[in-house]
Structures are given as C-alpha cells and as structure tokens.
Design a protein around this motif. Structure first.
Motif, PDB file in Angstrom:
ATOM      1  N   ALA A  78      -6.554   4.058 100.042  1.00 38.54           N
ATOM      2  CA  ALA A  78      -6.396   4.203  98.596  1.00 38.54           C
ATOM      3  C   ALA A  78      -7.754   4.297  97.914  1.00 38.54           C
ATOM      4  O   ALA A  78      -7.983   5.156  97.053  1.00 38.54           O
ATOM      5  CB  ALA A  78      -5.606   3.013  98.046  1.00 38.54           C
ATOM      6  N   PHE A  79      -8.673   3.417  98.307  1.00 39.42           N
ATOM      7  CA  PHE A  79     -10.018   3.453  97.734  1.00 39.42           C
ATOM      8  C   PHE A  79     -10.730   4.758  98.086  1.00 39.42           C
ATOM      9  O   PHE A  79     -11.415   5.346  97.244  1.00 39.42           O
ATOM     10  CB  PHE A  79     -10.845   2.260  98.237  1.00 39.42           C
ATOM     11  CG  PHE A  79     -10.374   0.929  97.708  1.00 39.42           C
ATOM     12  CD1 PHE A  79      -9.813   0.816  96.451  1.00 39.42           C
ATOM     13  CD2 PHE A  79     -10.510  -0.221  98.468  1.00 39.42           C
ATOM     14  CE1 PHE A  79      -9.371  -0.409  95.959  1.00 39.42           C
ATOM     15  CE2 PHE A  79     -10.082  -1.452  97.991  1.00 39.42           C
ATOM     16  CZ  PHE A  79      -9.513  -1.544  96.731  1.00 39.42           C
ATOM     17  N   ILE A 122       3.856  18.149  92.801  1.00 42.62           N
ATOM     18  CA  ILE A 122       4.556  16.980  93.352  1.00 42.62           C
ATOM     19  C   ILE A 122       3.706  16.275  94.400  1.00 42.62           C
ATOM     20  O   ILE A 122       3.640  15.031  94.430  1.00 42.62           O
ATOM     21  CB  ILE A 122       5.906  17.406  93.961  1.00 42.62           C
ATOM     22  CG1 ILE A 122       6.830  17.933  92.862  1.00 42.62           C
ATOM     23  CG2 ILE A 122       6.556  16.239  94.702  1.00 42.62           C
ATOM     24  CD1 ILE A 122       8.169  18.434  93.374  1.00 42.62           C
ATOM     25  N   HIS A 123       3.026  17.023  95.267  1.00 49.18           N
ATOM     26  CA  HIS A 123       2.257  16.368  96.322  1.00 49.18           C
ATOM     27  C   HIS A 123       1.064  15.600  95.765  1.00 49.18           C
ATOM     28  O   HIS A 123       0.686  14.547  96.299  1.00 49.18           O
ATOM     29  CB  HIS A 123       1.809  17.394  97.376  1.00 49.18           C
ATOM     30  CG  HIS A 123       0.830  18.410  96.879  1.00 49.18           C
ATOM     31  ND1 HIS A 123       1.216  19.564  96.259  1.00 49.18           N
ATOM     32  CD2 HIS A 123      -0.520  18.440  96.928  1.00 49.18           C
ATOM     33  CE1 HIS A 123       0.150  20.274  95.940  1.00 49.18           C
ATOM     34  NE2 HIS A 123      -0.920  19.615  96.333  1.00 49.18           N
ATOM     35  N   SER A 124       0.474  16.066  94.681  1.00 44.39           N
ATOM     36  CA  SER A 124      -0.608  15.315  94.042  1.00 44.39           C
ATOM     37  C   SER A 124      -0.071  14.044  93.383  1.00 44.39           C
ATOM     38  O   SER A 124      -0.707  12.983  93.426  1.00 44.39           O
ATOM     39  CB  SER A 124      -1.314  16.182  92.998  1.00 44.39           C
ATOM     40  OG  SER A 124      -2.027  17.232  93.615  1.00 44.39           O
ATOM     41  N   GLN A 125       1.118  14.143  92.771  1.00 38.87           N
ATOM     42  CA  GLN A 125       1.737  12.950  92.189  1.00 38.87           C
ATOM     43  C   GLN A 125       2.061  11.930  93.272  1.00 38.87           C
ATOM     44  O   GLN A 125       1.924  10.714  93.061  1.00 38.87           O
ATOM     45  CB  GLN A 125       3.011  13.350  91.443  1.00 38.87           C
ATOM     46  CG  GLN A 125       2.768  14.234  90.232  1.00 38.87           C
ATOM     47  CD  GLN A 125       4.048  14.812  89.659  1.00 38.87           C
ATOM     48  OE1 GLN A 125       5.161  14.516  90.125  1.00 38.87           O
ATOM     49  NE2 GLN A 125       3.918  15.658  88.642  1.00 38.87           N
ATOM     50  N   ALA A 126       2.473  12.405  94.463  1.00 38.83           N
ATOM     51  CA  ALA A 126       2.763  11.495  95.581  1.00 38.83           C
ATOM     52  C   ALA A 126       1.508  10.770  96.026  1.00 38.83           C
ATOM     53  O   ALA A 126       1.546   9.571  96.355  1.00 38.83           O
ATOM     54  CB  ALA A 126       3.365  12.278  96.745  1.00 38.83           C
ATOM     55  N   ILE A 167      -1.123  10.034  94.159  1.00 37.97           N
ATOM     56  CA  ILE A 167      -1.492   9.050  93.132  1.00 37.97           C
ATOM     57  C   ILE A 167      -0.551   7.856  93.170  1.00 37.97           C
ATOM     58  O   ILE A 167      -0.990   6.688  93.157  1.00 37.97           O
ATOM     59  CB  ILE A 167      -1.479   9.708  91.738  1.00 37.97           C
ATOM     60  CG1 ILE A 167      -2.546  10.799  91.661  1.00 37.97           C
ATOM     61  CG2 ILE A 167      -1.711   8.668  90.650  1.00 37.97           C
ATOM     62  CD1 ILE A 167      -2.480  11.639  90.406  1.00 37.97           C
ATOM     63  N   LEU A 168       0.766   8.111  93.231  1.00 36.43           N
ATOM     64  CA  LEU A 168       1.741   7.024  93.276  1.00 36.43           C
ATOM     65  C   LEU A 168       1.566   6.201  94.556  1.00 36.43           C
ATOM     66  O   LEU A 168       1.657   4.967  94.529  1.00 36.43           O
ATOM     67  CB  LEU A 168       3.156   7.589  93.206  1.00 36.43           C
ATOM     68  CG  LEU A 168       4.302   6.569  93.225  1.00 36.43           C
ATOM     69  CD1 LEU A 168       4.187   5.613  92.046  1.00 36.43           C
ATOM     70  CD2 LEU A 168       5.654   7.269  93.218  1.00 36.43           C
ATOM     71  N   MET A 178       3.016   7.991 101.625  1.00 33.75           N
ATOM     72  CA  MET A 178       3.160   8.889 100.475  1.00 33.75           C
ATOM     73  C   MET A 178       1.859   9.663 100.267  1.00 33.75           C
ATOM     74  O   MET A 178       1.873  10.879 100.015  1.00 33.75           O
ATOM     75  CB  MET A 178       3.504   8.081  99.220  1.00 33.75           C
ATOM     76  CG  MET A 178       4.912   7.497  99.209  1.00 33.75           C
ATOM     77  SD  MET A 178       5.214   6.410  97.799  1.00 33.75           S
ATOM     78  CE  MET A 178       5.095   7.561  96.442  1.00 33.75           C
ATOM     79  N   VAL A 179       0.738   8.955 100.396  1.00 37.45           N
ATOM     80  CA  VAL A 179      -0.565   9.621 100.285  1.00 37.45           C
ATOM     81  C   VAL A 179      -0.731  10.646 101.400  1.00 37.45           C
ATOM     82  O   VAL A 179      -1.188  11.777 101.180  1.00 37.45           O
ATOM     83  CB  VAL A 179      -1.703   8.581 100.333  1.00 37.45           C
ATOM     84  CG1 VAL A 179      -3.066   9.276 100.346  1.00 37.45           C
ATOM     85  CG2 VAL A 179      -1.612   7.622  99.151  1.00 37.45           C
ATOM     86  N   LEU A 180      -0.339  10.265 102.614  1.00 39.40           N
ATOM     87  CA  LEU A 180      -0.483  11.158 103.764  1.00 39.40           C
ATOM     88  C   LEU A 180       0.397  12.401 103.612  1.00 39.40           C
ATOM     89  O   LEU A 180      -0.033  13.511 103.947  1.00 39.40           O
ATOM     90  CB  LEU A 180      -0.127  10.406 105.051  1.00 39.40           C
ATOM     91  CG  LEU A 180      -0.398  11.150 106.360  1.00 39.40           C
ATOM     92  CD1 LEU A 180      -1.872  11.474 106.502  1.00 39.40           C
ATOM     93  CD2 LEU A 180       0.087  10.328 107.545  1.00 39.40           C
ATOM     94  N   TRP A 181       1.610  12.215 103.100  1.00 40.50           N
ATOM     95  CA  TRP A 181       2.495  13.359 102.873  1.00 40.50           C
ATOM     96  C   TRP A 181       1.883  14.305 101.849  1.00 40.50           C
ATOM     97  O   TRP A 181       1.865  15.531 102.033  1.00 40.50           O
ATOM     98  CB  TRP A 181       3.861  12.888 102.398  1.00 40.50           C
ATOM     99  CG  TRP A 181       4.796  14.028 102.090  1.00 40.50           C
ATOM    100  CD1 TRP A 181       5.574  14.718 102.963  1.00 40.50           C
ATOM    101  CD2 TRP A 181       5.018  14.624 100.799  1.00 40.50           C
ATOM    102  NE1 TRP A 181       6.273  15.699 102.312  1.00 40.50           N
ATOM    103  CE2 TRP A 181       5.952  15.672 100.985  1.00 40.50           C
ATOM    104  CE3 TRP A 181       4.533  14.369  99.528  1.00 40.50           C
ATOM    105  CZ2 TRP A 181       6.394  16.448  99.928  1.00 40.50           C
ATOM    106  CZ3 TRP A 181       4.969  15.160  98.475  1.00 40.50           C
ATOM    107  CH2 TRP A 181       5.894  16.181  98.670  1.00 40.50           C
TER     108      TRP A 181
END
Length: 382
Positions: free
Chosen positions: A117-118, A136-140, A142-143, A324-327
């Motif tokens: 995350a960092f 959507i993938h950028s939002q994933a 960040i979330l 989620m970040v990896l996806w």
C-alpha cells in the motif's frame, strides 16, 4: 505443447516464481530472527553483520560479471546509493527488529503487509504508477490500499479470543497477563509500521536508481556496503559500553547473520531489482501476504506462538485489500489480445494512408497527363 510455447510460458511465469521464492526467504528469516532475538542477540549488531556478509558474498560476483557492462558511478547515483543504504539496511531493519522483539514473528510479518500500500502511494506520487480515477481498475487499487491499511490497524488494536491450536502448547494464563504489553505492544507495532514506510521509500528509490545505473549486482553490493558502514555507526552508538553484544558463536545468532545476509539482503536486492525493471515496484511487493501465511504456520509450530482471532481477521482483510490492488495492477498491463488489436489497427491505418497516397499520386499523374494532352492539342490547332 511445443518447446517454444513452453519456453514462452516459463518466461512469463519467471517474475511470479521469483517473488514467491522471495516470500519464502522472508518467512524463514522472520522465524530465525525471532529465535535469535529471543536468545539475546542485539538487533543493531545484527544489521551490521547481515550486510557485512551480503557485501562479502555479492561483491566478487559484481566485480567479475559486470566488469564490462557496469556504468560510470556518478555523484548523483552515489548519493542515491547512500540514501538506499540508510533507508532499508539501517532505518527499516533497526526499527523492524526492535518492533519484533516486543511482538511476535507472525504479527511482524502481518504488519509488513502494508508495504504494498505504501509502495503504491509513493509510486503514484512519483508517477511510477498510473492511476485514472475514472477507471474501475484504478479505483480497485485505491480502495485496496485503504482496506490494507485498515486491516493492519485492526490487527494492531484488536486481539480477540485466543485460538487454541493443539500444537501451540503455551500457558494461557501467562499469555493473558502479558499479551497486551509483551506480545502486541503498540510501540512495537508503530516501529514496524515506520520501518515499512522506510522500506517502501527504499523500493521506490531503487526503481529510480536502476534507470540511471542498470547494474543489479553492483548496485546490490554498494547498497550492502553502505548499509554496513552506516549501520556500524548506529550500532556503536546504541551499544556503546556493551562489547558483549558483538560476540557471536556457532549458534542461532550466526545463522541469523548468514541467512539474512546471503538470502534476504544479497539475493533479495538483486532479484528485486531484476523483477522491478520488468514489472514495476508495486508488483514486487504485492505478494507479501504469502509471507504472512508461511510465518503464521511455521511460528505456531516452531515458536509455539499464540494465535488470536483478531489477527486472523485483520490478516484476511489485508489479503483482500492487497489482491484488489494486484487485480487493478494486472489491468494496467496490456494483454496480448489488446496488443494484437492495437498492432492490427496501426497496420490498417498505415495501409489506408498508403492507399490514399497512391490515389493522390495517380490523380496528380492523370492531371499532368490531361494538361499535357491539352497543350499538344492547342499547338496542333495553331
């Protein structure tokens, strides 16, 4: 399956296999380190020994294998290497080991899962990572970053009931009286978290430095050398008047120094640099949850560490956020199909342009021919 197809698949799988092997190496390190620290080894001295071993192992390979390809070491690159030696070998490891002393190997491994995350946030800031809020993938991504940090905070602040594993034979009364202050201290968690921030900065700076100094072995050797020199100054200051802290014998302390130096500094910095040049810094750190799972299983068997429900829930939240970040990251990389479509579209556009140019040339030639014919007719009539 043809040999060519198999070789192509192995090439695609190589970065994944490399980072998975790194996580197994880190998992073993956490177990060995915790055992050595429990035996009274100074964490500050361990940092020095670790990078002395790494320098001694990597430097000969760097001198021989990269003697013809090593770029010039400029003052700008050297300054970056000094900071690299300070960020991870000195600041991160001193903080991480000190935090591990007051927590457990499992907790330290789980807390380190905030690293991706960092790294993602820092890579976004320095534009090593692409983010489009409308996609959507950028939002994933960040979330997933927010969820990961939330899971780490949950693990830090909430223990919950003890999970009575049959192989973890430990006195629950002693554990319940010391748990909040000994195994899961807030101070230790903050130290590990601060160490992860420093570690993330190291990864981003390593990615930037590799662009100007693309010699992975030489860069690794120089980072370890700087870490040894700067770590020695820190260890001498913190262990002043305690010469016994520097003593080492054929025991867990020596094993910790050798293992951490060869596997987790020398090889890790080198492999990390190679993968990073191909996949980027976020990909390198996205597999950290595997480390936590391995450590949790091994530490409950080997160190008889107590498992809490709160840590399991927090770890599950961290894993969910990280993937989620990896996806989202996987959607940034163009697939072979999209590349094919792009190439085909480019070729069609090129063919259309050529046809238009040919048509224009033919039209120009026709105009010239007509004008010439008119000129001849005019002359004949005259």
């Amino acid at each position: 399956m043809s040999r060519k197809s198999l070789a192509k698949r192995l090439k695609l799988a190589r970065p994944f296999l490399a980072v998975i092997v790194l996580q197994f190496g880190f998992a073993g390190l956490n177990i060995i380190l915790k055992f050595a620290l429990n035996q009274g080894m100074s964490q500050h001295v361990l940092v020095v020994y670790r990078h002395a071993v790494a320098t001694a192992v990597i430097a000969p390979f760097a001198l021989v294998l990269e003697r013809k390809t090593r770029p010039k070491l400029t003052s700008s690159v050297f300054t970056k290497i000094v900071f690299l030696g300070l960020l991870e070998p000195v600041i991160d490891q001193n903080l991480f080991y000190t935090g591990m002393k007051s927590t457990t190997a499992t907790f330290a491994a789980a807390m380190s899962n905030v690293l991706p995350a960092f790294v993602f946030i820092m890579a976004w800031i320095v534009r090593l990572e692409k983010v489009n809020i409308g996609r959507i993938h950028s939002q994933a991504k960040i979330l997933g970053t927010i969820v990961t940090v939330g899971g780490a905070m949950f693990m830090t602040l909430f223990n919950g009931p003890v999970l009575n594993l049959p192989w973890a034979k430990q006195d629950n009364h002693i554990d319940s009286t010391k748990g909040a202050h000994n195994q899961v201290s807030i101070k230790g968690a903050l130290m590990i978290g601060a160490g992860c921030v420093s570690w993330s900065s190291f990864i981003i700076l390593q990615a930037i430095t590799l662009k100007a100094y693309p010699a992975e072995l030489s860069l690794t050797a120089l980072i370890c050398l700087m870490g040894m020199v700067q770590g020695s100054a820190v260890a001498l200051a913190l262990e002043w008047g305690n010469p016994a802290a520097w003593s080492i014998h054929f025991d867990s302390k020596l094993l910790a120094a050798l293992y951490s130096g060869v596997i987790c500094s020398g090889l890790t910095y080198y492999i990390q640099g190679i993968v990073m040049q191909d996949k980027g810094p976020v990909f390198v750190t996205a597999f950290n949850p595997l480390n936590m799972v391995i450590v949790a299983i091994m530490s409950s068997f080997i160190l008889s560490e107590t498992m809490y429900l709160g840590r399991v829930i927090g770890a599950a939240v961290i894993v969910a956020g990280l993937y989620m970040v990896l996806w989202g990251k996987s959607k940034d990389e163009p697939t072979s199909e999209s590349i094919g479509k792009r190439v085909l579209a480019s070729e069609n556009e090129h063919m259309t342009e050529m046809n238009e140019n040919i048509s224009t040339s033919k039209r120009d030639l026709l105009v010239v021919a007509v004008d010439g014919a008119r000129g001849r007719n005019t002359e004949e009539s005259v």
